[in-house]
Design an enzyme around this catalytic site. Sequence first.
Site, PDB file in Angstrom:
ATOM      1  N   GLN A   1      15.986   2.661   7.135  1.00 28.19           N
ATOM      2  CA  GLN A   1      16.576   3.041   5.852  1.00 28.19           C
ATOM      3  C   GLN A   1      17.664   2.024   5.459  1.00 28.19           C
ATOM      4  O   GLN A   1      18.573   1.738   6.234  1.00 28.19           O
ATOM      5  CB  GLN A   1      17.168   4.457   5.948  1.00 28.19           C
ATOM      6  CG  GLN A   1      17.646   5.022   4.636  1.00 28.19           C
ATOM      7  CD  GLN A   1      16.510   5.244   3.624  1.00 28.19           C
ATOM      8  OE1 GLN A   1      15.440   5.724   3.967  1.00 28.19           O
ATOM      9  NE2 GLN A   1      16.759   4.873   2.376  1.00 28.19           N
TER      10      GLN A   1
ATOM     11  N   LYS B   1      11.873  12.195   3.807  1.00 32.65           N
ATOM     12  CA  LYS B   1      10.692  11.523   4.368  1.00 32.65           C
ATOM     13  C   LYS B   1      10.203  12.269   5.615  1.00 32.65           C
ATOM     14  O   LYS B   1       8.998  12.468   5.802  1.00 32.65           O
ATOM     15  CB  LYS B   1      11.029  10.063   4.692  1.00 32.65           C
ATOM     16  CG  LYS B   1      11.285   9.244   3.418  1.00 32.65           C
ATOM     17  CD  LYS B   1      11.949   7.891   3.679  1.00 32.65           C
ATOM     18  CE  LYS B   1      12.314   7.231   2.342  1.00 32.65           C
ATOM     19  NZ  LYS B   1      13.055   5.973   2.513  1.00 32.65           N
TER      20      LYS B   1
ATOM     21  N   ASP C   1       7.013   0.357   4.638  1.00 34.73           N
ATOM     22  CA  ASP C   1       7.842   0.185   3.437  1.00 34.73           C
ATOM     23  C   ASP C   1       7.381  -1.030   2.626  1.00 34.73           C
ATOM     24  O   ASP C   1       7.799  -1.204   1.486  1.00 34.73           O
ATOM     25  CB  ASP C   1       9.316   0.002   3.832  1.00 34.73           C
ATOM     26  CG  ASP C   1      10.127   1.273   3.649  1.00 34.73           C
ATOM     27  OD1 ASP C   1       9.702   2.130   2.858  1.00 34.73           O
ATOM     28  OD2 ASP C   1      11.190   1.390   4.286  1.00 34.73           O
TER      29      ASP C   1
END
Length: 291
Positions: A96, A52, A119
Amino acid sequence: MQILDGQLVSRNIKDSLKLDVAALVAEGRKIPHLAAVLVGNNGASETYVAAKVKACSEIGFKSTLLRVEDSVTENKLLSLIQDLNNDPDVNGILVQLPLPKHISDEKVILAIDPAKDVDGFHPVNAGKLVLGSPGFVSATPHGIMLLLEYYKVETIGKAAAVVGRSNIVGRPMSILLSANNSHGNSTVTLCHSHTRNLKEICLGSDIIVAALGKPGFVKADMVKEGAVIIDVGITRVPDAGKKSGFALRGDVDFAAVSPKCSFITPVPGGVGPMTIAALMKNTFAACVNQN
Ligand code: NDP
């Protein structure tokens, strides 16, 4: 059979974002800034976050990787997220997953400002998805929809089986495919570990999205001729032939299933890169919304 090439489509999306960033710079506007929080040093999480951060630098986004010890207290992590929420320079925040057992995923997701929740996991964004209102769509299902759109895969009126009902993949995927719009309008069956006639449901489906985390689970005898197969699964399996000592396996028995399909995603190189491309699109949108 046509491969749905996530690498290629992801590259196209990133190239187009690069131009969008150049346009922001030319207008003297702020460039997108993604803050990624990595707790502990889980090997797979390290790889995902690194990919990412790399995508950000390829496109021209600013990124900050915040590494936190896995012994961090829940309160300390929540206060770090608060700081990122309050930082006007940060447009997108991702934490994460998975988190260590002593930290509640739910509390952490709730702490992220929905306007920076690139997200798409926050209940505000999940709720907007259900209602069909604009918001951040969870990156993996968003990326899958972008891939289907790119290859003009017909979804309207199709029977779709989504195998796996997690909040981050299966459930939002089922909502997107069943939405009343030109990329949705499928009739979706959302399957899980208590589904009794899974094989029959899959056999009756024009589109199968496998998102359960069980390597090679979808076999040729579960798939009808001409089906579209989306393989979300990524499992590390030991492989002495690889330098890393492992290989990545999807949830579909690719060798046996692919000859029967009209379209299929490979693993790796299918859904994985699309997840990153969708995250980048969300981060760009967050920046534009905030500035
Ligand atoms: P979860 O473990 O959160 O969810 C798995 C789901 O599969 C659950 O709903 C579970 O049912 C269901 N399931 C498990 N076994 C069966 C079975 N035998 N039959 C039917 N359903 C079953 O997984 P995630 O959604 O987080 O991830 C799924 C896979 O996708 C993993 O391999 C993960 O690594 C991968 N992934 C890949 C991404 C990418 O970018 N390519 C991104 C995110 C995930 P129940 O609810 O009843 O327990």
